[in-house]
Design an enzyme around this catalytic site. Structure first.
Site, PDB file in Angstrom:
ATOM      1  N   ASP A   1       0.680  -1.541   0.127  1.00 18.62           N
ATOM      2  CA  ASP A   1      -0.074   0.124   0.515  1.00 18.62           C
ATOM      3  C   ASP A   1       0.677   1.493  -0.526  1.00 18.62           C
ATOM      4  O   ASP A   1       1.689   1.366   0.711  1.00 18.62           O
ATOM      5  CB  ASP A   1      -0.331  -0.601   1.310  1.00 18.62           C
ATOM      6  CG  ASP A   1      -1.700   1.551   1.229  1.00 18.62           C
ATOM      7  OD1 ASP A   1      -1.961   1.847   0.964  1.00 18.62           O
ATOM      8  OD2 ASP A   1      -3.052   1.163   1.943  1.00 18.62           O
TER       9      ASP A   1
ATOM     10  N   GLU B   1      -3.450   5.893 -12.835  1.00 20.82           N
ATOM     11  CA  GLU B   1      -4.677   5.794 -12.086  1.00 20.82           C
ATOM     12  C   GLU B   1      -5.569   6.772 -12.028  1.00 20.82           C
ATOM     13  O   GLU B   1      -6.815   6.819 -12.644  1.00 20.82           O
ATOM     14  CB  GLU B   1      -4.219   4.824 -11.094  1.00 20.82           C
ATOM     15  CG  GLU B   1      -6.129   4.265 -10.663  1.00 20.82           C
ATOM     16  CD  GLU B   1      -6.540   3.234  -9.221  1.00 20.82           C
ATOM     17  OE1 GLU B   1      -5.138   3.130  -8.905  1.00 20.82           O
ATOM     18  OE2 GLU B   1      -7.912   2.986  -8.895  1.00 20.82           O
TER      19      GLU B   1
HETATM   20  C1  6MZ Z   1     -10.278   1.688  -7.211  1.00 23.25           C
HETATM   21  N1  6MZ Z   1      -8.520   0.901  -7.240  1.00 23.25           N
HETATM   22  C2  6MZ Z   1      -8.078   0.861  -6.429  1.00 23.25           C
HETATM   23  N2  6MZ Z   1      -6.720   1.396  -7.146  1.00 23.25           N
HETATM   24  C3  6MZ Z   1      -5.590   1.303  -5.739  1.00 23.25           C
HETATM   25  N3  6MZ Z   1      -5.662   0.572  -5.172  1.00 23.25           N
HETATM   26  C4  6MZ Z   1      -6.656  -0.256  -4.683  1.00 23.25           C
HETATM   27  C5  6MZ Z   1      -7.423  -0.325  -5.766  1.00 23.25           C
HETATM   28  N4  6MZ Z   1      -8.444  -1.305  -5.281  1.00 23.25           N
HETATM   29  C6  6MZ Z   1      -7.911  -1.880  -4.376  1.00 23.25           C
HETATM   30  N5  6MZ Z   1      -7.306  -0.911  -3.835  1.00 23.25           N
HETATM   31  C7  6MZ Z   1      -6.343  -1.307  -2.680  1.00 23.25           C
HETATM   32  O1  6MZ Z   1      -6.427  -2.810  -2.276  1.00 23.25           O
HETATM   33  C8  6MZ Z   1      -7.217  -3.052  -1.065  1.00 23.25           C
HETATM   34  C9  6MZ Z   1      -8.114  -3.957  -0.261  1.00 23.25           C
HETATM   35  O2  6MZ Z   1      -7.533  -4.751  -0.891  1.00 23.25           O
HETATM   36  P1  6MZ Z   1      -6.588  -6.158   0.456  1.00 23.25           P
HETATM   37  O3  6MZ Z   1      -6.807  -5.195   1.826  1.00 23.25           O
HETATM   38  O4  6MZ Z   1      -5.093  -5.609  -0.279  1.00 23.25           O
HETATM   39  O5  6MZ Z   1      -6.963  -7.296   0.291  1.00 23.25           O
HETATM   40  C10 6MZ Z   1      -6.791  -1.259  -0.319  1.00 23.25           C
HETATM   41  O6  6MZ Z   1      -6.766  -1.142   0.320  1.00 23.25           O
HETATM   42  C11 6MZ Z   1      -5.947  -0.266  -1.304  1.00 23.25           C
HETATM   43  O7  6MZ Z   1      -4.886  -0.232  -0.924  1.00 23.25           O
END
Ligand code: 6MZ
Ligand code: ZN
Length: 361
Positions: A148, A211
């Site tokens: 992250d 993004e």
């Molecule tokens: C929508 N676009 C996006 N852009 C960037 N990061 C994203 C995301 N969508 C999800 N995450 C990343 O995934 C985490 C949740 O899953 P996990 O806790 O890791 O399994 C989010 O906290 C973010 O760090």
């Protein structure tokens, strides 16, 4: 109930039966409504409602609001047993949707209140993958350890070391590293040493790049690695503020793009499906892989994303088949796995496309 699109019978059968590869799925963003319900019942004091963890049909949120949603889900998923359940449910759901190969990604979290450590977090996800394998689900699952970006350079390096350990000990389950998190926070420059180290040690890299707008400098820098795949790449093109030189670098290095239509439309980085950059890259013949990103939060599944791409951009069923088949070339697991998947696709082709042949003859 949980999905946006009401698909008619025959259409939906084709997209569901289509064997698919999912390469961009964040574990906690993929949690279904049903699993959220189970978790909310176990944690009634959190007072979580449906509208807090999912973005329904026709709804839009800013990307910033999307990141608020992840915070709420993280409150619901904060103990080892939650992660085990969530991971098993998510894998089972992808399998039921016809996904034959899945690369799941997740950010290892430490939770002092429940005694969860980052190491235990990863072990638990791997344990869930193993349990699904033992249940003989028809899906091959691998794991990408996520960084992250908000947590900075030191945590990134710590995460890389952890990923290296698991790459060596997980019997091929941990194949790479993801860089994700709120793209407006932090700068990729600071994470470069950690990412370089990961690459040198043999971890494959999938990076969220461009993004959001105005990240030319960061994207240019990170493309030097180069990454093995790019998540989104929404603002690479000159007409949306990117540059020809960025596009050239991506093309020259043949870096596949993971494209998530509903995520980008609901997160408002793309104004409408028809404006999605899938069109540009697909027409260029550049490797593009359709993915869900966060199927729970964005109320979608991979079948629906393929159907949306096909209906928006006028793809024939043959073209859709080729699109799903070419995703195999972009997976991070070794060549033997690719061969097995190609074999599986070949064995299913006539059965899945049979309706199409009827239509045309
Ligand atoms: C929508 N676009 C996006 N852009 C960037 N990061 C994203 C995301 N969508 C999800 N995450 C990343 O995934 C985490 C949740 O899953 P996990 O806790 O890791 O399994 C989010 O906290 C973010 O760090
Ligand atoms: Zn993502």
């Amino acid at each position: 109930v949980a999905l946006d699109l009401e698909m008619d019978g025959e259409e939906s059968v084709f997209y569901r039966q289509l064997p698919k590869v999912e390469l961009h799925a964040h574990l906690n963003g993929s949690v279904s409504f049903q699993t959220i319900e189970k978790l909310s019942k176990q944690k009634p004091h959190l007072n979580i409602e449906r509208s807090m963890t999912a973005i329904g049909k026709g709804q839009r949120r800013t990307l910033d609001e999307c990141f608020q949603v992840f915070k709420i889900i993280h409150q619901l998923v904060d103990a080892e047993e939650d992660i085990l359940m969530v991971a098993k449910d998510v894998i089972t759901e992808f399998a039921a949707d016809g996904v034959k190969y899945l690369e799941l990604r997740s950010t290892p979290r430490e939770e002092k209140t429940t005694g969860l450590t980052k190491k235990r977090y990863i072990e638990t996800v791997l344990n869930a993958i193993q349990q699904c394998k033992n249940e003989e689900l028809d899906i091959d699952v691998r794991f990408l350890v996520a960084i992250d970006r908000r947590n900075g350079a030191e945590v990134a390096m710590e995460t890389v070391k952890l990923a290296e350990e698991f790459m060596l000990s997980s019997d091929g389950l941990v194949v790479g590293l993801d860089l994700s998190g709120d793209p407006t926070v932090g700068h990729g420059r600071d994470l470069l040493p950690a990412l370089r180290r990961a690459k040198n040690s043999g971890l494959k890299l999938s990076l969220h790049l461009s993004e959001v707008p105005s990240q030319l400098e960061e994207t240019d820098l990170l493309l030097e690695l180069p990454p093995d795949r790019i998540g989104h790449g929404t603002f690479l093109l000159p007409e949306v503020g990117g540059s020809k030189s960025l596009v050239d670098k991506v093309v020259k290095n043949h870096i596949p793009l993971e494209l998530c239509l509903t995520s980008n439309v609901k997160g408002q980085t793309v104004p409408a499906y028809s404006n999605h950059h899938f069109k540009y890259w697909y027409q260029l013949g550049h490797p593009c892989v359709i993915c869900t990103d966060d199927k729970g939060v964005f109320c979608t599944d991979l079948s629906q994303e393929y159907q949306l791409a096909a209906s928006t951009f006028g793809l024939s069923r043959e073209a859709v088949w080729t699109l799903s088949q070419q995703a195999i070339d972009c997976i991070f697991a070794q060549d033997g796995v690719k061969q097995q998947l190609r074999h599986k696709w070949a064995g299913m082709k006539s059965q899945v496309l049979k309706f199409t042949q009827c239509h045309y003859t």
